[in-house]
Write an enzyme that holds these catalytic residues in place. Structure first.
Site, PDB file in Angstrom:
ATOM      1  CG  HIS A 105      -0.352   0.072   2.530  1.00 34.92           C
ATOM      2  ND1 HIS A 105       0.410  -0.954   3.077  1.00 34.92           N
ATOM      3  CD2 HIS A 105      -0.355   1.052   3.479  1.00 34.92           C
ATOM      4  CE1 HIS A 105       0.810  -0.610   4.285  1.00 34.92           C
ATOM      5  NE2 HIS A 105       0.371   0.610   4.548  1.00 34.92           N
ATOM      6  CG  HIS A 158       0.228   4.405   4.753  1.00 34.96           C
ATOM      7  ND1 HIS A 158      -0.470   3.716   5.706  1.00 34.96           N
ATOM      8  CD2 HIS A 158      -0.631   5.346   4.255  1.00 34.96           C
ATOM      9  CE1 HIS A 158      -1.697   4.203   5.798  1.00 34.96           C
ATOM     10  NE2 HIS A 158      -1.817   5.193   4.929  1.00 34.96           N
ATOM     11  CG  ASP A 193       5.290   3.078   7.360  1.00 35.22           C
ATOM     12  OD1 ASP A 193       4.358   3.444   6.607  1.00 35.22           O
ATOM     13  OD2 ASP A 193       5.115   2.319   8.336  1.00 35.22           O
ATOM     14  CG  HIS A 194       4.334   0.002   4.272  1.00 31.28           C
ATOM     15  ND1 HIS A 194       4.180  -1.310   4.645  1.00 31.28           N
ATOM     16  CD2 HIS A 194       3.939   0.735   5.334  1.00 31.28           C
ATOM     17  CE1 HIS A 194       3.695  -1.364   5.879  1.00 31.28           C
ATOM     18  NE2 HIS A 194       3.537  -0.119   6.313  1.00 31.28           N
ATOM     19  CG  HIS A 237      -3.897   0.170   6.931  1.00 30.90           C
ATOM     20  ND1 HIS A 237      -3.842   0.755   8.172  1.00 30.90           N
ATOM     21  CD2 HIS A 237      -2.726   0.473   6.315  1.00 30.90           C
ATOM     22  CE1 HIS A 237      -2.680   1.383   8.307  1.00 30.90           C
ATOM     23  NE2 HIS A 237      -1.997   1.233   7.183  1.00 30.90           N
ATOM     24  CG  ASP A 270       0.711  -1.460   7.930  1.00 31.08           C
ATOM     25  OD1 ASP A 270       1.608  -2.296   8.141  1.00 31.08           O
ATOM     26  OD2 ASP A 270       0.917  -0.232   7.922  1.00 31.08           O
ATOM     27  CG  HIS A 298       4.164  -1.889  11.530  1.00 34.82           C
ATOM     28  ND1 HIS A 298       5.054  -0.842  11.644  1.00 34.82           N
ATOM     29  CD2 HIS A 298       3.392  -1.618  10.453  1.00 34.82           C
ATOM     30  CE1 HIS A 298       4.826   0.030  10.673  1.00 34.82           C
ATOM     31  NE2 HIS A 298       3.822  -0.420   9.929  1.00 34.82           N
TER      32      HIS A 298
END
Length: 254
Positions: free
Chosen positions: A54, A56, A58-59, A111, A128, A166
């Protein structure tokens, strides 16, 4: 030789999963390019491709750095993400050459609306969406969408390993114990995960069979959990989606 999977730590609690075999590697959700490059260099691995679940940061934050470092690479994921050059969607299949591994693409909205998962050989890379003992916050999707995505994952074979991104497990289990304090499987799992973290080991991957027993977000149909929710909300909750929504709100404010 079978494909190995290793968690590359990044940021405070992210894992970038590295799938590798015979010197070749793919990575899942490389939020940090430096962490990936350091691991690949140490292990003498050559990056062959990237999977994205996805959008975001941090990915996705390491995509461009890794492409610059390792040359043209297939970057597989939702089509609207900068750097993705192989857009995929529900039902597509992704061949991780030269690892000899093919993964099915699952649409898992909740999410985020673009969230994908990748499934193959009893391995689930779910970003996530599903965490051990928990699930992702609803940043874009509805409770009904997220509940449906989680129920789809809960229906997978119990041996399916869950590679989420995570290290949230202990915090998730603390909440799960507040919801189901009498769940013996949950109590035992919590102790095992505490020991793993004390030993500086990841709690992941989990597996679907384990999550069915201990993850409250997969257990909205269980009477003890439903009773706990109604006591907490002081309201009657007549269906699993409304229970899931109440549970997610409780966790958001826990």
């Amino acid at each position: 030789m079978s494909v190995s999977v290793f968690p590359i730590p990044a940021f405070q609690d992210n894992y970038i999963w590295c799938l590798h075999q015979d010197g070749s590697a793919w990575v899942v959700d490389p939020g940090c390019g430096d962490s990936v490059i350091s691991h690949l260099t140490t292990q003498n691995l050559r990056l062959k491709g990237i999977l994205i679940t996805h959008h975001h940061w941090d990915h996705t934050g390491g995509i461009n750095q890794l492409v610059a470092q390792y040359g043209p690479l297939p970057v597989v994921g939702p089509g609207q993400i900068d750097g993705v050059n192989h857009p995929v969607a529900e039902g597509d299949r992704v061949s991780l050459a030269p690892l000899g591994l093919t993964l099915e693409v699952l649409a898992l909205p909740g999410h985020t609306l673009d969230h994908l998962g990748y499934l193959g050989q009893d391995r689930l890379f779910c970003g996530d969406t599903l965490f051990s003992g928990g699930c992702g916050r609803l940043f874009e999707g509805s409770p009904a969408q997220m509940h449906a995505s989680l129920q789809r994952l809960a229906a997978l074979p119990e041996q399916t390993r869950v590679y989420c991104t995570h290290e949230y497990t202990l915090a998730n289990l603390a909440f799960a114990l507040a919801v189901e304090p009498n769940n013996l499987a949950l109590q035992a799992y919590h102790q095992r995960c505490q020991q793993r973290r004390q030993d500086q080991q990841p709690t992941l991957p989990s597996n679907i069979g384990q999550e069915r027993q201990i993850n409250p977000f997969l257990r909205c149909d269980q009477p003890d959990l439903a009773n706990s929710l109604e006591q907490h909300t002081q309201a009657a909750l007549s269906d699993n989606v409304s229970r899931f929504a109440a549970l997610r709100r409780w966790k958001d404010n826990y």
